[in-house]
Design an enzyme around this catalytic site. Structure first.
Site, PDB file in Angstrom:
ATOM      1  CG  HIS A   1       8.431   1.459   2.020  1.00 33.79           C
ATOM      2  ND1 HIS A   1       9.401   1.444   2.977  1.00 33.79           N
ATOM      3  CD2 HIS A   1       8.187   2.769   1.735  1.00 33.79           C
ATOM      4  CE1 HIS A   1       9.746   2.701   3.269  1.00 33.79           C
ATOM      5  NE2 HIS A   1       9.023   3.522   2.532  1.00 33.79           N
TER       6      HIS A   1
ATOM      7  CD  GLU B   1       2.963   5.128  -0.786  1.00 23.18           C
ATOM      8  OE1 GLU B   1       2.812   6.336  -0.537  1.00 23.18           O
ATOM      9  OE2 GLU B   1       4.055   4.619  -1.074  1.00 23.18           O
TER      10      GLU B   1
END
Length: 349
Positions: A207, A210
């Site tokens: 990830h 974001e």
């Protein structure tokens, strides 16, 4: 450049569009009804945000908001008490994806979060892989498992999980990830874990991009060797970085509903999907955690169709990219490419 105008002649059924789902978390994939049923079975009292007020109002704009999100996730995880619960979750995730046109699913899990209840990380991983094989056989949806480390834990824990993932690289584990609050931990500290996974032939799927902007994406790309980025949507804020992501062929797992629910963007029209597509980025839409965000795979396609007035050719392009960026077998990729072309050339609703 990919067109983002609507078709004049009408719109095709998105649930019939074959697609791959590359960003779905294990507990977050649970059906809301299953959560409520399992909690009632064991006398587990759920917070109102997971019952009457579901789906919950969430924001991760600050650490307090992320803590609330994580607390709800942990509550949901606590209802998984038996092996049958785990098998049910995986089967229902496959069934739901299949109903949405999903033909390949990559399910992400951190085994350490379930180890205490299920006999350790190895035993739990084997349970999930067995459940994956059964669910795939029963639904026809191909499934790969992504083992993910938690960035709020010590990087040595991530190395342990990377070695675990490597042991099952030819038995259903397809990638190694890194999840949880991007603002915590130091991304570069996990480079050794990703090196272990890459040496075993696993895809690097952290990830990044974001809750934190382009700087963290650069670290994930340059030091973790990312093949795909979980989210990565904020690469749109740095044109030079976005060009580099495109040049390297790094796919972005964009989760529109999640981005809005967590306050990354104010609304769906602000999610910079057109910018990413115009730059030539490979984008795969994902639902992230439907249990907390209330929208599954089909909902992501429907949301961006409405928010950005995407035509069917662009939606078919998104589906093709999801397949191309996946870890699915080449034979399945070829089959789905043909089916997507057939959908794009079919009659309208």
């Amino acid at each position: 450049m990919v067109s983002t105008s609507s078709t004049a002649e009408g719109r095709r059924d998105l649930q019939l569009l074959p697609k791959a789902h590359l960003h779905l978390h294990f507990t977050g994939s649970m059906r809301h009804g299953t959560l409520v049923e399992l909690a009632e079975r064991d006398g587990h009292v759920l917070p109102d945000a997971l019952v009457e007020d579901w789906p919950p109002r969430l924001s991760a704009a600050d650490e307090k908001g992320w803590f609330r999100f994580q607390r709800l996730y942990d509550v949901a995880r606590s209802v998984l008490r038996t092996e049958d619960d785990v098998r049910r979750l995986v089967l229902e995730a496959a069934e739901d994806d299949g109903a949405d046109g999903g033909r390949w699913l990559e399910l992400q899990v951190d085994p350490s979060g379930y180890a205490a209840k299920f006999g350790g990380i190895t035993r739990f991983t084997e349970l999930v892989l067995d459940a994956v094989a059964d669910a795939s056989a029963r639904t026809g949806v191909g499934i790969g498992l992504v083992v993910a480390a938690n960035r709020t834990r010590h990087p040595l824990d991530a190395r342990t999980l990377a070695r675990l993932a490597a042991q099952y690289a030819d038995r259903g584990v397809v990638g190694f990830g890194l999840s949880n609050d991007e603002r915590r931990g130091t991304t570069a500290d996990f480079a050794a874990a990703f090196a272990i996974a890459r040496r075993a032939g696993l895809r690097a799927l952290p990830h990044a991009g974001e809750l934190v902007g382009p700087a963290n994406i650069r670290v994930a790309v340059e030091q973790l060797g990312a093949d795909r980025l979980g989210h990565g949507v904020r690469s749109a804020e740095d044109p030079a970085l976005l060009d580099e992501v495109v040049r390297r062929g790094i796919a972005l797992e964009v989760c529109p509903t999640s981005n809005v629910s967590l306050g990354v963007f104010s609304d769906l029209s602000s999610v910079p999907l057109p910018t990413l597509l115009e730059a030539g980025a490979t984008v795969a839409l994902g639902a992230d955690d439907p249990l907390l965000f209330g929208s599954r795979l089909h909902g992501q396609y429907a949301a961006v169709r409405a928010a950005h007035d995407l035509d069917d050719a662009t939606l078919a392009h998104l589906a093709r990219m999801s397949v191309e960026a996946s870890c699915a077998p080449d034979s399945l990729k070829e089959e789905l490419a043909r089916e997507i072309s057939a959908w794009a050339g079919s009659g309208l609703d």
